[in-house]
Design an enzyme around this catalytic site. Structure first.
Site, PDB file in Angstrom:
ATOM      1  N   HIS A  58       8.917  -6.408  -0.546  1.00  0.00           N
ATOM      2  CA  HIS A  58       8.264  -5.176  -0.968  1.00  0.00           C
ATOM      3  C   HIS A  58       8.721  -4.041  -0.043  1.00  0.00           C
ATOM      4  O   HIS A  58       8.888  -4.254   1.166  1.00  0.00           O
ATOM      5  CB  HIS A  58       6.749  -5.300  -0.867  1.00  0.00           C
ATOM      6  CG  HIS A  58       6.149  -6.336  -1.759  1.00  0.00           C
ATOM      7  ND1 HIS A  58       4.793  -6.422  -1.964  1.00  0.00           N
ATOM      8  CD2 HIS A  58       6.709  -7.324  -2.507  1.00  0.00           C
ATOM      9  CE1 HIS A  58       4.533  -7.421  -2.790  1.00  0.00           C
ATOM     10  NE2 HIS A  58       5.686  -7.985  -3.124  1.00  0.00           N
ATOM     11  N   GLU A  60       7.107  -1.528   1.164  1.00  0.00           N
ATOM     12  CA  GLU A  60       6.126  -1.220   2.214  1.00  0.00           C
ATOM     13  C   GLU A  60       6.221  -2.213   3.368  1.00  0.00           C
ATOM     14  O   GLU A  60       6.138  -1.826   4.534  1.00  0.00           O
ATOM     15  CB  GLU A  60       4.700  -1.240   1.638  1.00  0.00           C
ATOM     16  CG  GLU A  60       4.468  -0.287   0.490  1.00  0.00           C
ATOM     17  CD  GLU A  60       4.732  -0.916  -0.879  1.00  0.00           C
ATOM     18  OE1 GLU A  60       4.287  -0.311  -1.870  1.00  0.00           O
ATOM     19  OE2 GLU A  60       5.368  -1.993  -0.962  1.00  0.00           O
ATOM     20  N   CYS A  88      -0.112  -3.649  -1.580  1.00  0.00           N
ATOM     21  CA  CYS A  88      -0.838  -4.894  -1.816  1.00  0.00           C
ATOM     22  C   CYS A  88      -1.429  -5.379  -0.484  1.00  0.00           C
ATOM     23  O   CYS A  88      -1.162  -4.820   0.571  1.00  0.00           O
ATOM     24  CB  CYS A  88       0.101  -5.951  -2.410  1.00  0.00           C
ATOM     25  SG  CYS A  88       1.329  -6.584  -1.235  1.00  0.00           S
ATOM     26  N   CYS A  91       1.188  -6.195   2.244  1.00  0.00           N
ATOM     27  CA  CYS A  91       1.800  -5.000   2.824  1.00  0.00           C
ATOM     28  C   CYS A  91       0.794  -4.210   3.649  1.00  0.00           C
ATOM     29  O   CYS A  91       1.130  -3.694   4.719  1.00  0.00           O
ATOM     30  CB  CYS A  91       2.397  -4.130   1.729  1.00  0.00           C
ATOM     31  SG  CYS A  91       3.790  -4.934   0.898  1.00  0.00           S
TER      32      CYS A  91
END
Length: 142
Positions: A58, A60, A88, A91
């Site tokens: 991801h 992030e 999420c 993250c």
């Protein structure tokens, strides 16, 4: 939430452009950038879960890891992550541990779920705590 500045909106639009690029590359439509207090873009990332064959890729999380490696505590504390969607849980935890001071996102988790429903993840069975007296030893340095 505080009112967004023109600078915030410009950086969010860049995060959205990174999300579009990720989608066009066959990955999930997510993008993020990290901006210093003086407005300099420090790093940018796009989702690469599919192209990297890595469920943790991801943007992030990648930026939180970059910040933890490259920024001192004071610089991280006044940096802002701009991201296409609300981070999420994975993250968000990494962002907190990295010491970043602010996150601005364009789409909330609830809004994302309405636009792009995700299948539910199967439940995971956790067992523990187990062996707490023994598990304390490495933590305590014994």
């Amino acid at each position: 939430m505080d009112a967004l500045t023109e600078t915030d909106e410009r950086h969010l639009r860049r995060a959205l452009a990174l999300a579009t690029a990720a989608r066009d590359a066959g990955d999930g439509p997510f993008g993020s950038l990290l901006v210093a207090a003086d407005g300099r873009v420090l790093a940018e990332e796009a989702n690469t879960e599919r192209t990297d064959d890595d469920i943790t890729a991801h943007p992030e999380l990648k930026l939180a890891r970059w910040a933890a490696r490259h920024l001192d505590t004071d610089t991280a504390a006044v940096a802002t992550m701009y991201t296409s969607c609300q981070p999420c849980g994975m993250c968000a935890s990494a962002i907190e541990r990295s010491g970043l001071g602010r996150v601005v996102y364009a789409l909330s988790t609830e809004q994302l779920a309405r636009v792009r429903p995700m299948p539910p993840y199967p439940p995971v069975a956790y067992a523990g705590p187990a062996l707490p007296d023994e598990a304390r030893l490495p933590v305590e340095g014994r």
